[in-house]
Every structure is written in structure tokens, then in C-alpha cells.
Design a protein around this motif. Structure first.
Motif, mmCIF file in Angstrom:
data_model
loop_
_atom_site.group_PDB
_atom_site.id
_atom_site.type_symbol
_atom_site.label_atom_id
_atom_site.label_comp_id
_atom_site.label_asym_id
_atom_site.label_seq_id
_atom_site.Cartn_x
_atom_site.Cartn_y
_atom_site.Cartn_z
ATOM 1 N N GLY A 74 0.775 -1.264 0.033
ATOM 2 C CA GLY A 74 -0.038 0.112 -0.188
ATOM 3 C C GLY A 74 0.929 1.103 -0.049
ATOM 4 O O GLY A 74 0.533 2.243 -0.658
ATOM 5 N N LEU A 75 1.932 1.338 0.681
ATOM 6 C CA LEU A 75 2.637 2.408 0.799
ATOM 7 C C LEU A 75 3.499 2.683 -0.622
ATOM 8 O O LEU A 75 3.608 3.634 -1.020
ATOM 9 C CB LEU A 75 3.854 2.250 2.063
ATOM 10 C CG LEU A 75 3.246 2.391 3.197
ATOM 11 C CD1 LEU A 75 4.315 2.007 4.446
ATOM 12 C CD2 LEU A 75 2.679 3.894 3.765
ATOM 13 N N ALA A 89 -6.153 5.925 -3.870
ATOM 14 C CA ALA A 89 -4.672 5.671 -3.319
ATOM 15 C C ALA A 89 -4.519 5.496 -1.755
ATOM 16 O O ALA A 89 -4.094 4.707 -1.242
ATOM 17 C CB ALA A 89 -3.601 6.489 -3.911
ATOM 18 N N THR A 90 -5.417 6.428 -1.134
ATOM 19 C CA THR A 90 -5.455 6.502 0.367
ATOM 20 C C THR A 90 -6.245 5.291 0.750
ATOM 21 O O THR A 90 -6.069 4.590 1.773
ATOM 22 C CB THR A 90 -6.089 7.707 0.882
ATOM 23 O OG1 THR A 90 -5.306 8.759 0.503
ATOM 24 C CG2 THR A 90 -6.275 7.750 2.261
ATOM 25 N N ALA A 91 -7.400 5.048 -0.116
ATOM 26 C CA ALA A 91 -8.462 3.993 0.421
ATOM 27 C C ALA A 91 -7.642 2.549 0.243
ATOM 28 O O ALA A 91 -7.880 1.658 1.133
ATOM 29 C CB ALA A 91 -9.583 3.915 -0.556
ATOM 30 N N VAL A 134 -10.127 -1.946 -5.225
ATOM 31 C CA VAL A 134 -9.665 -0.630 -5.726
ATOM 32 C C VAL A 134 -8.608 -0.638 -6.364
ATOM 33 O O VAL A 134 -8.494 0.138 -7.330
ATOM 34 C CB VAL A 134 -9.402 -0.006 -4.165
ATOM 35 C CG1 VAL A 134 -8.827 1.308 -4.152
ATOM 36 C CG2 VAL A 134 -10.473 0.227 -3.290
ATOM 37 N N LEU A 135 -7.484 -1.458 -6.125
ATOM 38 C CA LEU A 135 -6.565 -1.623 -7.053
ATOM 39 C C LEU A 135 -6.970 -1.959 -8.464
ATOM 40 O O LEU A 135 -6.103 -1.289 -9.459
ATOM 41 C CB LEU A 135 -5.320 -2.626 -6.426
ATOM 42 C CG LEU A 135 -4.084 -2.953 -7.320
ATOM 43 C CD1 LEU A 135 -3.267 -1.610 -7.409
ATOM 44 C CD2 LEU A 135 -3.342 -4.090 -6.643
ATOM 45 N N VAL A 220 -1.773 14.870 -10.906
ATOM 46 C CA VAL A 220 -1.875 14.138 -9.685
ATOM 47 C C VAL A 220 -3.167 14.784 -9.093
ATOM 48 O O VAL A 220 -3.055 16.136 -8.948
ATOM 49 C CB VAL A 220 -0.738 14.289 -8.826
ATOM 50 C CG1 VAL A 220 -1.117 13.500 -7.311
ATOM 51 C CG2 VAL A 220 0.453 13.538 -9.298
ATOM 52 N N GLY A 221 -4.236 14.182 -8.903
ATOM 53 C CA GLY A 221 -5.240 14.551 -8.266
ATOM 54 C C GLY A 221 -6.503 13.700 -8.135
ATOM 55 O O GLY A 221 -6.140 12.287 -8.724
ATOM 56 N N ALA A 222 -7.367 13.953 -7.342
ATOM 57 C CA ALA A 222 -8.605 13.048 -7.214
ATOM 58 C C ALA A 222 -9.148 12.755 -8.383
ATOM 59 O O ALA A 222 -10.011 11.995 -8.537
ATOM 60 C CB ALA A 222 -9.282 13.334 -5.986
#
Length: 222
Positions: A74-75, A89-91, A134-135, A220-222
């Protein structure tokens, strides 16, 4: 919206992405191996009834290493996935952390009580399945891997999540017989993906379009 610049070698390869892909691939293989071997040792302890705790301790230790490895995944993927959706990415990282906590909680229970937590794998698979969906969604959306592989992940983890209530309600026996087929798509994904990442890395369409002499910019963004 922010922008980041990739680091490229003299051949035009995105070295940062390549290193991340290899790390993620190795951690995927490591986490799968440690969980399966750990589970086998735990099941052996309870099936033999010898009272020797060595295999139980070893099994819990291996599964703890698996938990740490999935957090590492995840990291390692946070920046790569965050180029396409910081929220997802956070989820993904949160789901992996919860998976690690579930593995740790099961291990503590097993060592403290010396009794088997029936179908404990399903608790772990719950978070693993959510993280996998999610991935796979981000991999498909961003075309980071072949489309068929991303779809295999979506199908595999979707089937896995459907298998959890089926197992808990004894509708299907997931550890033997036809029920084990529900693990096949997700298992294939977790085998093929890391091998592909180690061998070839992520697909980077924007990088290829930029060419070896240009410095591509990734949003980069949501």
C-alpha cells in the motif's frame, strides 16, 4: 492540481516507476507465500493435536510478516496510484492496513487461546478483497497493466467478496471441493500481476508518448 516529473535513465525508462513495480511485485509474492505457508502451519498444529506450539508460533509469525508486506504494498503504490486518484490511493492503503490489523488480531487470538478461529481467513479476505477491487479499478482506469489483467482482478476480488458470506453461512465450503474454484481468479491475478511487474513494470502511456528526450509531466489529483 500538482505536477510531478519522472526520473528517466539514458534509455528513456521511468526508473522510479520501474523500481516501484519491482518492489510491489516482490512484496506481492512474499505476502502470498508467507500467508499460505503460515496458514498451513497453523492448520497443522490444530489438526495433529500434539500440543507442540512451534508450528503455531511459526505460522503466526509468517502471517504477521504477510501483514507487514501488504502494508508495504500500500505504501509503495501510494504515489503511483495517487497520480490517478489520491482518494483511491488512500483507500487502498487504509484497506491494506486494516488487513494487517486483522491478521495481527487473529494471531494474538490463536496464541492466547490455543484454539482455532474457524474460517479466520475470511476475515482477512474481506479487507484483501476490498483492497483488490480498489487496486484493479485504478489499474484499469489508468491502463497501468493490460486491460485483461485488470479485469481479472476485478472479477477475482468480486468473486472473493461474494464467497465470504457464502462461507460464513455454510452455503459453500471454500476450503475443499468446488468451493475452492472461487479463489482461482483472484489467485491467478495475484500470481500474474507481480511476475508482470517484476519483468516489465507498469504501462506508462504518457511516458511513451513523450519520447526518450522529453520530460513527461503526470497530473496528480483525485
Amino acid at each position: 492540481m500538482t505536477t510531478t516529473h519522472t526520473h528517466r535513465d539514458r534509455h528513456g525508462t521511468d526508473t522510479t516507476s520501474r523500481g516501484t513495480a519491482r518492489t510491489v511485485g516482490a512484496l506481492f509474492l512474499f505476502s502470498t507465500a508467507t500467508f499460505l505457508v503460515g496458514d498451513a502451519l497453523i492448520q497443522a498444529y490444530f489438526s495433529t493435536g500434539t500440543g507442540r506450539t512451534g508450528s503455531l508460533v511459526a505460522g503466526v509469525l509468517l502471517q504477521t510478516l504477510c501483514g507487514l508486506a501488504v502494508v508495504g504494498i500500500g505504501l509503495a503504490l501510494r504515489r503511483t496510484l495517487g497520480r490517478y486518484s489520491t482518494t483511491l490511493a488512500t483507500a487502498y492503503l487504509v484497506a491494506r492496513c486494516l488487513e494487517c490489523l486483522a491478521i495481527g488480531a487473529v494471531g494474538v487470538y490463536l496464541l492466547a487461546t490455543k484454539s482455532l478461529f474457524e474460517q479466520y481467513e475470511l476475515l482477512v479476505y474481506l479487507f484483501s478483497g476490498i483492497a483488490g477491487l480498489v487496486l484493479s479499478f485504478v489499474l484499469l482506469r489508468a491502463r497501468l497493466v493490460p486491460v485483461w489483467l485488470a479485469w481479472l482482478g476485478l472479477v477475482g476480488y468480486g468473486v472473493l467478496l461474494l464467497a465470504i458470506p457464502a462461507g460464513l453461512l455454510d452455503i459453500a465450503t471454500l476450503d475443499s471441493g468446488p468451493g475452492m474454484l472461487m479463489y482461482v481468479p483472484g489467485g491467478l491475478f495475484e500470481l500474474i500481476l507481480p511476475i508482470l511487474l517484476i519483468a516489465k513494470g507498469f504501462h506508462t502511456p504518457s511516458t511513451r508518448a513523450a519520447g526518450p528526450d522529453r520530460e513527461p509531466v503526470t497530473s496528480v489529483g483525485a
